[in-house]
Design an enzyme around this catalytic site. Structure first.
Site, PDB file in Angstrom:
ATOM      1  N   GLU A  17       0.847  -1.198   0.000  1.00  0.00           N
ATOM      2  CA  GLU A  17       0.000   0.000   0.000  1.00  0.00           C
ATOM      3  C   GLU A  17       0.884   1.249   0.000  1.00  0.00           C
ATOM      4  O   GLU A  17       1.890   1.308   0.712  1.00  0.00           O
ATOM      5  CB  GLU A  17      -0.899   0.018   1.239  1.00  0.00           C
ATOM      6  CG  GLU A  17      -1.761   1.285   1.291  1.00  0.00           C
ATOM      7  CD  GLU A  17      -2.863   1.208   2.321  1.00  0.00           C
ATOM      8  OE1 GLU A  17      -3.758   0.369   2.155  1.00  0.00           O
ATOM      9  OE2 GLU A  17      -2.804   1.978   3.291  1.00  0.00           O
ATOM     10  N   ALA A  51      -9.678  11.319   3.226  1.00  0.00           N
ATOM     11  CA  ALA A  51     -11.122  11.392   3.469  1.00  0.00           C
ATOM     12  C   ALA A  51     -11.704  12.768   3.135  1.00  0.00           C
ATOM     13  O   ALA A  51     -12.722  12.868   2.490  1.00  0.00           O
ATOM     14  CB  ALA A  51     -11.430  11.024   4.912  1.00  0.00           C
ATOM     15  N   ARG A 107     -15.922   4.095   3.898  1.00  0.00           N
ATOM     16  CA  ARG A 107     -16.693   5.225   4.410  1.00  0.00           C
ATOM     17  C   ARG A 107     -15.783   6.434   4.628  1.00  0.00           C
ATOM     18  O   ARG A 107     -16.107   7.545   4.293  1.00  0.00           O
ATOM     19  CB  ARG A 107     -17.364   4.859   5.741  1.00  0.00           C
ATOM     20  CG  ARG A 107     -18.263   5.969   6.243  1.00  0.00           C
ATOM     21  CD  ARG A 107     -18.630   5.782   7.690  1.00  0.00           C
ATOM     22  NE  ARG A 107     -17.474   5.952   8.558  1.00  0.00           N
ATOM     23  CZ  ARG A 107     -17.511   5.842   9.864  1.00  0.00           C
ATOM     24  NH1 ARG A 107     -18.640   5.534  10.474  1.00  0.00           N
ATOM     25  NH2 ARG A 107     -16.423   6.010  10.599  1.00  0.00           N
ATOM     26  N   ASP A 109     -12.985   8.194   7.770  1.00  0.00           N
ATOM     27  CA  ASP A 109     -13.121   8.478   9.203  1.00  0.00           C
ATOM     28  C   ASP A 109     -14.023   9.676   9.435  1.00  0.00           C
ATOM     29  O   ASP A 109     -14.086  10.585   8.611  1.00  0.00           O
ATOM     30  CB  ASP A 109     -11.742   8.723   9.827  1.00  0.00           C
ATOM     31  CG  ASP A 109     -11.059   7.400  10.149  1.00  0.00           C
ATOM     32  OD1 ASP A 109     -11.762   6.464  10.586  1.00  0.00           O
ATOM     33  OD2 ASP A 109      -9.839   7.300   9.944  1.00  0.00           O
ATOM     34  N   TYR A 148     -12.110  -5.448  10.186  1.00  0.00           N
ATOM     35  CA  TYR A 148     -11.393  -5.120  11.417  1.00  0.00           C
ATOM     36  C   TYR A 148     -11.317  -6.322  12.352  1.00  0.00           C
ATOM     37  O   TYR A 148     -12.279  -6.577  13.104  1.00  0.00           O
ATOM     38  CB  TYR A 148     -12.100  -3.932  12.106  1.00  0.00           C
ATOM     39  CG  TYR A 148     -12.211  -2.736  11.183  1.00  0.00           C
ATOM     40  CD1 TYR A 148     -11.248  -1.746  11.197  1.00  0.00           C
ATOM     41  CD2 TYR A 148     -13.243  -2.656  10.233  1.00  0.00           C
ATOM     42  CE1 TYR A 148     -11.322  -0.671  10.314  1.00  0.00           C
ATOM     43  CE2 TYR A 148     -13.314  -1.590   9.342  1.00  0.00           C
ATOM     44  CZ  TYR A 148     -12.348  -0.603   9.384  1.00  0.00           C
ATOM     45  OH  TYR A 148     -12.405   0.453   8.504  1.00  0.00           O
ATOM     46  N   HIS A 152     -14.182  -2.560  14.576  1.00  0.00           N
ATOM     47  CA  HIS A 152     -14.049  -1.137  14.245  1.00  0.00           C
ATOM     48  C   HIS A 152     -14.244  -0.322  15.531  1.00  0.00           C
ATOM     49  O   HIS A 152     -15.118  -0.639  16.341  1.00  0.00           O
ATOM     50  CB  HIS A 152     -15.104  -0.757  13.195  1.00  0.00           C
ATOM     51  CG  HIS A 152     -14.964   0.645  12.725  1.00  0.00           C
ATOM     52  ND1 HIS A 152     -15.642   1.704  13.309  1.00  0.00           N
ATOM     53  CD2 HIS A 152     -14.187   1.186  11.754  1.00  0.00           C
ATOM     54  CE1 HIS A 152     -15.296   2.824  12.693  1.00  0.00           C
ATOM     55  NE2 HIS A 152     -14.423   2.542  11.738  1.00  0.00           N
ATOM     56  N   GLN A 215       5.994   5.823  15.270  1.00  0.00           N
ATOM     57  CA  GLN A 215       4.930   5.182  14.495  1.00  0.00           C
ATOM     58  C   GLN A 215       4.011   4.345  15.398  1.00  0.00           C
ATOM     59  O   GLN A 215       2.836   4.174  15.094  1.00  0.00           O
ATOM     60  CB  GLN A 215       5.604   4.237  13.505  1.00  0.00           C
ATOM     61  CG  GLN A 215       5.119   4.312  12.078  1.00  0.00           C
ATOM     62  CD  GLN A 215       5.851   3.250  11.264  1.00  0.00           C
ATOM     63  OE1 GLN A 215       7.043   3.031  11.447  1.00  0.00           O
ATOM     64  NE2 GLN A 215       5.125   2.583  10.412  1.00  0.00           N
TER      65      GLN A 215
HETATM   66  P1  FAD Z   1     -18.145   1.050   7.366  1.00  0.00           P
HETATM   67  O1  FAD Z   1     -18.017  -0.284   6.730  1.00  0.00           O
HETATM   68  O2  FAD Z   1     -19.200   1.951   6.889  1.00  0.00           O
HETATM   69  O3  FAD Z   1     -18.142   0.867   8.912  1.00  0.00           O
HETATM   70  C1  FAD Z   1     -18.015   1.974   9.807  1.00  0.00           C
HETATM   71  C2  FAD Z   1     -18.710   1.678  11.129  1.00  0.00           C
HETATM   72  O4  FAD Z   1     -20.125   1.665  10.932  1.00  0.00           O
HETATM   73  C3  FAD Z   1     -18.384   0.313  11.712  1.00  0.00           C
HETATM   74  O5  FAD Z   1     -18.385   0.443  13.107  1.00  0.00           O
HETATM   75  C4  FAD Z   1     -19.540  -0.581  11.238  1.00  0.00           C
HETATM   76  O6  FAD Z   1     -19.764  -1.689  12.101  1.00  0.00           O
HETATM   77  C5  FAD Z   1     -20.687   0.409  11.293  1.00  0.00           C
HETATM   78  N1  FAD Z   1     -21.742   0.139  10.296  1.00  0.00           N
HETATM   79  C6  FAD Z   1     -21.580  -0.242   9.009  1.00  0.00           C
HETATM   80  N2  FAD Z   1     -22.768  -0.368   8.402  1.00  0.00           N
HETATM   81  C7  FAD Z   1     -23.714  -0.039   9.308  1.00  0.00           C
HETATM   82  C8  FAD Z   1     -25.133   0.045   9.288  1.00  0.00           C
HETATM   83  N3  FAD Z   1     -25.830  -0.258   8.184  1.00  0.00           N
HETATM   84  N4  FAD Z   1     -25.776   0.413  10.420  1.00  0.00           N
HETATM   85  C9  FAD Z   1     -25.090   0.719  11.562  1.00  0.00           C
HETATM   86  N5  FAD Z   1     -23.735   0.646  11.632  1.00  0.00           N
HETATM   87  C10 FAD Z   1     -23.057   0.283  10.532  1.00  0.00           C
HETATM   88  N6  FAD Z   1      -9.566   5.935   5.271  1.00  0.00           N
HETATM   89  C11 FAD Z   1      -9.369   6.928   4.350  1.00  0.00           C
HETATM   90  O7  FAD Z   1      -9.741   8.069   4.601  1.00  0.00           O
HETATM   91  N7  FAD Z   1      -8.719   6.671   3.170  1.00  0.00           N
HETATM   92  C12 FAD Z   1      -8.279   5.422   2.837  1.00  0.00           C
HETATM   93  O8  FAD Z   1      -7.713   5.227   1.768  1.00  0.00           O
HETATM   94  C13 FAD Z   1      -8.478   4.360   3.787  1.00  0.00           C
HETATM   95  N8  FAD Z   1      -8.067   3.092   3.513  1.00  0.00           N
HETATM   96  C14 FAD Z   1      -8.329   2.081   4.403  1.00  0.00           C
HETATM   97  C15 FAD Z   1      -7.954   0.768   4.092  1.00  0.00           C
HETATM   98  C16 FAD Z   1      -8.198  -0.281   4.986  1.00  0.00           C
HETATM   99  C17 FAD Z   1      -7.779  -1.688   4.637  1.00  0.00           C
HETATM  100  C18 FAD Z   1      -8.809  -0.005   6.236  1.00  0.00           C
HETATM  101  C19 FAD Z   1      -9.041  -1.120   7.224  1.00  0.00           C
HETATM  102  C20 FAD Z   1      -9.201   1.296   6.553  1.00  0.00           C
HETATM  103  C21 FAD Z   1      -8.974   2.351   5.649  1.00  0.00           C
HETATM  104  N9  FAD Z   1      -9.362   3.657   5.925  1.00  0.00           N
HETATM  105  C22 FAD Z   1      -9.144   4.673   5.006  1.00  0.00           C
HETATM  106  C23 FAD Z   1      -9.983   3.982   7.215  1.00  0.00           C
HETATM  107  C24 FAD Z   1     -11.538   3.878   7.147  1.00  0.00           C
HETATM  108  O9  FAD Z   1     -12.050   4.894   6.329  1.00  0.00           O
HETATM  109  C25 FAD Z   1     -12.050   4.001   8.581  1.00  0.00           C
HETATM  110  O10 FAD Z   1     -11.671   2.902   9.343  1.00  0.00           O
HETATM  111  C26 FAD Z   1     -13.537   4.312   8.733  1.00  0.00           C
HETATM  112  O11 FAD Z   1     -13.759   4.718  10.076  1.00  0.00           O
HETATM  113  C27 FAD Z   1     -14.461   3.144   8.427  1.00  0.00           C
HETATM  114  O12 FAD Z   1     -14.498   2.844   7.106  1.00  0.00           O
HETATM  115  P2  FAD Z   1     -15.289   1.546   6.581  1.00  0.00           P
HETATM  116  O13 FAD Z   1     -15.279   1.596   5.119  1.00  0.00           O
HETATM  117  O14 FAD Z   1     -14.775   0.318   7.255  1.00  0.00           O
HETATM  118  O15 FAD Z   1     -16.755   1.895   7.136  1.00  0.00           O
END
Ligand code: FAD
Length: 292
Positions: A17, A51, A107, A109, A148, A152, A215
């Site tokens: 990455e 983000a 999504r 952060d 996660y 999460h 880090q």
């Molecule tokens: P979601 O899948 O939407 O989950 C977020 C939270 O909401 C979780 O607690 C989940 O349980 C809950 N949830 C999901 N769906 C629902 C629902 N229908 N109803 C109620 N609760 C729900 N961030 C960046 O800004 N840029 C990046 O490039 C980036 N790359 C990443 C790559 C990886 C491999 C990982 C693990 C994270 C990355 N992140 C990045 C961070 C990520 O954006 C954050 O962790 C963010 O807080 C959650 O994103 P998600 O897509 O997992 O969200």
């Protein structure tokens, strides 16, 4: 190449990455670093997406460059939480035009400003909404989602976290990439639970080589990851000596990756943090295992 095809390969492999520059002036040096990593010919490279704008504008440029110049398959990240449906639609078009076949649908952060705003007015609340829109756009992109092993940070419990993860997969994720973790048993336990919940897509473990003591704090803050005692001792002992810490961090990550391969994982994703020397060292430590 679509990652759904690539991940059918049962040979141990490594992917890396990278992240785009935070400023325009840093663009050339970041581009060079990503090219050095691409020269290692990993199975694929992912490029993150800021983000709230910022670093997001170079994501596609870096991904396209790696793919076109080095023929390394790329995965462009895309976040949705601060976006409108129109901007996402335009982004999907740009991804297609750039010839990128894989997108990591996230999504993003929640910043304090977003937390304080009216959630009812958001176009996107969760990654699943983005995944559905990508599917509905007919773009034929291979979609990945985040997962996660240590749940999460916003989730109340693992059961709900896995329930929502399954929704993402059912909506159209072909693979999942994990948040970093430092104890492989957490991953094995997580895999067991998600398989039981009916999630069958490939899961790519994400491993972060910690190469300097600063880090560590950032990584824990970001991911909430559990630090095994073996890892803490290493930071305590070598944290004040940059070269020793780097060597120890690379050795720890290498050890984690070998254990993952030994337990049936085929592709491991390394959070290489734009450091070609770290990526190269990890790859060379694994040369006889990954066969390059
Ligand atoms: P979601 O899948 O939407 O989950 C977020 C939270 O909401 C979780 O607690 C989940 O349980 C809950 N949830 C999901 N769906 C629902 C629902 N229908 N109803 C109620 N609760 C729900 N961030 C960046 O800004 N840029 C990046 O490039 C980036 N790359 C990443 C790559 C990886 C491999 C990982 C693990 C994270 C990355 N992140 C990045 C961070 C990520 O954006 C954050 O962790 C963010 O807080 C959650 O994103 P998600 O897509 O997992 O969200």
């Amino acid at each position: 190449m679509k990652l759904s095809e690539l991940l059918k390969n049962d040979k141990p492999s490594l992917s890396f990455e990278v992240f785009p520059p935070k400023t325009d002036t840093a663009f050339e040096s970041v581009k060079r670093a990503t090219e050095e990593i691409a020269k290692l010919r990993p199975s694929f490279m992912s490029v993150t997406y800021g983000a709230g704008g910022g670093t997001s504008r170079y994501t596609l440029e870096i991904a396209k460059n790696i793919k076109e110049r080095y023929a390394v398959p790329t995965l462009a990240h895309l976040t949705c939480v601060s976006s409108t449906r129109e901007t996402v639609k335009a982004k999907i078009e740009q991804i297609k035009t750039a010839g990128i076949e894989n997108v990591m649908a996230l999504r993003g952060d929640l910043t304090p400003e977003l937390m304080a705003s009216d959630r009812g007015s958001w176009d996107y609340r969760y990654a699943v909404d983005l995944i559905r829109d990508i599917k509905e756009s007919g773009a034929e992109l291979c979609i990945g989602g985040a997962c996660y092993p240590e749940i999460h940070p916003e989730s109340a419990n693992q059961k709900d976290d896995i329930k929502y993860l399954k929704e993402k997969v059912d909506a159209g994720c072909s693979f999942l990439t994990t948040q970093m973790f430092f104890d492989n048993n957490l991953l094995y336990n997580f895999l067991y639970k998600i398989r039981e919940a009916g999630i069958t897509v490939p899961v790519i473990p994400g491993v972060m080589p910690i190469t300097n003591a600063n880090q560590v704090e950032r990584a824990i803050k970001l991911s909430g990851s559990f630090m095994p005692q073996r890892f803490k001792s290493l930071v305590d002992k070598f944290g004040t000596s940059p070269d020793a810490m780097k060597q120890a961090g690379i050795a720890y990550a290498t050890d984690q990756i070998i254990d993952l391969y030994a337990n049936g994982i085929t592709n491991v994703h390394v959070y290489s943090m734009n450091k070609p020397d770290v990526a190269e060292k990890i790859q060379s430590n694994l040369l006889d295992i990954i066969g390059k």
